[in-house]
Design an enzyme around this catalytic site. Structure first.
Site, mmCIF file in Angstrom:
data_model
loop_
_atom_site.group_PDB
_atom_site.id
_atom_site.type_symbol
_atom_site.label_atom_id
_atom_site.label_comp_id
_atom_site.label_asym_id
_atom_site.label_seq_id
_atom_site.Cartn_x
_atom_site.Cartn_y
_atom_site.Cartn_z
ATOM 1 N N HIS A 1 19.887 15.782 16.351
ATOM 2 C CA HIS A 1 20.864 16.627 17.390
ATOM 3 C C HIS A 1 21.816 16.196 17.186
ATOM 4 O O HIS A 1 23.000 15.183 16.387
ATOM 5 C CB HIS A 1 20.326 16.698 18.937
ATOM 6 C CG HIS A 1 19.856 15.189 19.380
ATOM 7 N ND1 HIS A 1 20.547 14.624 20.067
ATOM 8 C CD2 HIS A 1 18.994 13.893 18.707
ATOM 9 C CE1 HIS A 1 20.485 13.396 19.815
ATOM 10 N NE2 HIS A 1 19.031 13.138 19.770
ATOM 11 N N VAL A 2 23.102 16.531 18.196
ATOM 12 C CA VAL A 2 24.894 15.879 18.296
ATOM 13 C C VAL A 2 24.919 14.466 17.658
ATOM 14 O O VAL A 2 25.673 14.704 17.614
ATOM 15 C CB VAL A 2 25.363 16.768 19.329
ATOM 16 C CG1 VAL A 2 26.308 16.250 19.621
ATOM 17 C CG2 VAL A 2 25.294 18.315 19.784
#
Lengths: 580, 83
Positions: free
Chosen positions: B10-11
């Site tokens: 994810h980020v």
């Protein structure tokens, strides 16, 4: 630079940044960037990126302080990295395809999101990443469209609000201290936006078709509410010229307000004239006093019904009415009973009608909704114990309606008496004169009404058979029409003969153009938007009753509205040249 | 290599990965199911939607290719130092 023409509805000149109210829909401006504006657009985008990065950094800092052990702030650092990574692609498409930055940002992010949503996502992992991109897009667009910082920092700058049309509930939600000007696509001189703008002395231009597509958030715009002109992205010379005008307008307004505040409201020959304020919200009472209002001539109560999802309780209403009565400190406050109809979409009270202006509205609706009516009457009566309250009914067209409404008031009084509640038993009860039948037969209504208040907005609309917000027929909405003038004089005469006070609370009473004329008709009570008080006072202090009578007589002899307005302009120009 | 952290790429991990990849002169690409993306681009890494358990392949071309692959593999295998 682009110059657009609309209807001037609230005078003044202001320069500021555009803010598109409907931005939630993310309506992309269709306008392609002009070749010579490309670099300026690139710059605007880069500024937006800087701003967004700064905003996110602030969030990061706050997170680090509040949760020093967490690593949530890393997500925001990721967002900053995403924003930075977007820059070359977006700049490229502004230069190559002449996209606006809004469009370029949206396009790039939509493409990315499409990629993420195109395949199976059983774990919902892709959906979470989509949320990150949406967040970044929102932040960028919000800044590009000119809505900055909003609720968070409270430091958002002042801006000029652009909208297709402003509904009453939308205007209620706006923070008026942050609005420099209004520009809308729809509406006329008596539309809600116009009334609100004038009440607050905010320059406004309405009726510019498609303006929300021509203007992007963050554009520098000039609003000339005196001439009805909007200038988008002015060149340096124009900007300089208007800055000077803006300054002189502000100083004129301030000077007039200061000059007039302490002066008594009377004609040059010493005849006292009541100068009252129209307000929509209780909070405006304070401003009305600062402008020197001698009372509130029209306290609209619709706000109570726009704001609440639920209908206002007696207690809520009572507290609002009392707060205004107390703020006015013994000066009269005329509360108007709820005035809505099918044209105003209010909390689902009125259902759609084919012809709402001739339909179930004002007092007619109140008779149908006895629950609303009685609750409001109880609240008004109870508040009357705290000041000089007066009550008036809207949309009266027959004597029977006045009698019936008064009978209900009497009934509510008995009820309150039985409960031991205190109220002013002498509270005057009057009627609005806004329907032609009421105006023509005003003498008959005087037998039941303690006072009359002429609502010119609706009266002119009904006399001329012109929907005042329909821009196609706007030129036919003529307050200066001989028929309107004759009718006004006859209402004022009827009141005088029956010894009933007559006030006027429509737009006409706040227009300095008509001040001398109305004085000449015998009007001695003007209720106007607070910001118009200084100007109206200046005119009435400059004329004698004899002069006003002469002006009225001359105006009545003219055959059409055009000549009447021309004649009155010439007369008023001599008194306040700065207004024209 | 396999994405082992529970929350996937994810980020946060993508930011770390892109940062690291940017430090090498070599071009590093990540492959997943026929999709190639630049390891330097967070946006592209995120479009892989590489959830927990996803198999990824790294390829690097350039003077420090070996070092780059080693460092990135180490980061991925250490669950990005996040868990």
């Amino acid at each position: 630079m682009q110059i657009l023409k609309g209807t001037p509805v609230s005078p003044g000149i202001v320069i500021g940044e555009a803010f598109l109210l409907d931005f939630e829909e993310f309506r992309m401006p269709r306008r392609a960037v002009e070749p010579e504006a490309i670099e300026a657009e690139v710059q605007r985008f880069e500024n937006a990126v800087d701003r967004v990065v700064a905003e996110i950094s602030e969030d990061v800092k706050r997170l680090e302080e509040s949760m020093p052990d967490g690593d949530l702030h890393l997500i925001f650092n990721g967002h900053i990295a995403i924003v930075r990574e977007l820059v070359p692609t977006v700049v490229d498409s502004i230069r190559k395809y002449r996209f606006t930055p809004e469009h370029a940002v949206s396009k790039k992010i939509r493409q990315t999101i499409k990629l993420l949503t195109s395949r199976d996502d059983p774990s919902g992992f892709a959906a979470r990443i989509v949320a990150d991109f949406t967040d970044v897009e929102k932040r960028l667009l919000r800044v590009l469209f000119g809505r900055r910082g909003d609720s968070k920092s409270g430091a958002a700058g002042k801006s000029i609000v652009f909208a297709r049309d402003l509904t009453p509930s939308q205007t209620m939600a706006l923070d008026r201290t942050k609005i420099l000007g209004f520009v809308t696509e729809f509406g006329g001189k008596t539309s809600h936006t116009a009334i609100l703008a004038r009440a607050h002395g905010i320059p406004a231009v309405v009726g510019i078709a498609d303006v929300t597509r021509e203007v992007s958030g963050g554009d520098t715009v000039i609003v000339d509410g005196t001439k009805g002109i909007l200038i988008v992205e002015p060149d340096g010379e124009t900007l300089k010229k208007y800055r000077a005008l803006e300054k002189s307008f502000i100083s004129f307004e301030k000077r007039t307000a200061e000059e007039m505040r302490a002066q008594p409201s009377e004609t040059r020959d010493g005849i006292a004239v009541a100068l009252l304020a129209n307000i929509e919200l209780p909070e405006e009472a304070k401003g009305a006093r600062e402008f020197g209002a001698g009372g509130i001539g029209l306290f609209r109560t619709e706000f109570l019904y726009f704001d609440a999802r639920n209908l206002p309780t007696e207690k809520e209403q009572f507290e609002k009415y009392r707060s205004v009565l107390q703020a006015m400190d013994g000066r009269p406050v005329t509360i108007r009973a709820l005035d809505i109809g099918a044209d105003k979409d209010v909390a689902g009270i009125a259902s759609p009608e084919r012809n709402p202006f001739l339909g179930l509205r004002g007092i007619r609706l109140l008779f149908e909704r006895m629950d609303l009516f009685r609750t409001q009457l109880r609240a008004v009566l109870r508040a009357s114990a705290f000041g000089k309250a007066r009550l008036m009914f809207p949309m009266i067209s027959t004597l029977e309606e006045v009698k019936q409404a008064k009978a209900i008031v009497a009934d509510v009084r008995e009820e309150l008496d039985a409960e031991g509640a205190s109220f002013d038993p002498e509270m005057p009860i009057g009627v609005m004169i806004e329907v032609p039948s009421a105006a023509i037969a005003a003498d008959i209504l005087c037998s039941e009404a303690d006072f009359l208040s002429i609502g010119t907005n609706d009266l002119v609309q009904y006399v001329m058979a012109v929907d005042r917000v329909n821009e196609k027929i706007a030129p036919l909405y003529q307050p200066g029409h001989p028929a309107v003038l004759r009718l006004l004089r006859s209402v004022i005469d009827a009141g005088a003969r029956a010894e009933r006070p007559v006030a006027m609370c429509g737009e006409m009473s706040g227009d300095p153009l008509f001040t001398a004329l109305l004085l000449g008709f015998g009007l001695r009570s003007f209720s106007v938007v607070p910001s118009a008080i200084p100007e109206v006072k200046k005119v009435l202090r400059s004329v004698t009753i004899a002069e006003a009578k002469q002006i009225a007589q001359d105006a009545l002899a003219l055959p059409d509205a055009h000549q009447v307005v021309e004649y009155l302009t010439e007369k008023t120009k001599r008194i306040i040249p700065e207004l024209f | 290599m396999t994405i082992q952290n529970a929350h996937g790429l994810h980020v946060r991990p993508a930011t770390k990965l892109a940062d690291l990849a940017g430090k090498f002169k070599s071009n590093v690409t990540i492959h997943k199911d026929g999709q190639d993306v630049s390891a330097r681009s967070i946006i592209e890494l995120l479009t892989l939607a590489a959830a927990h358990g996803t198999e990824l392949r790294i390829r690097a071309e350039g003077p420090d290719a070996t070092e780059a692959v080693d460092a990135i593999a180490k980061l991925v295998n250490s669950r990005f130092g996040l868990e």
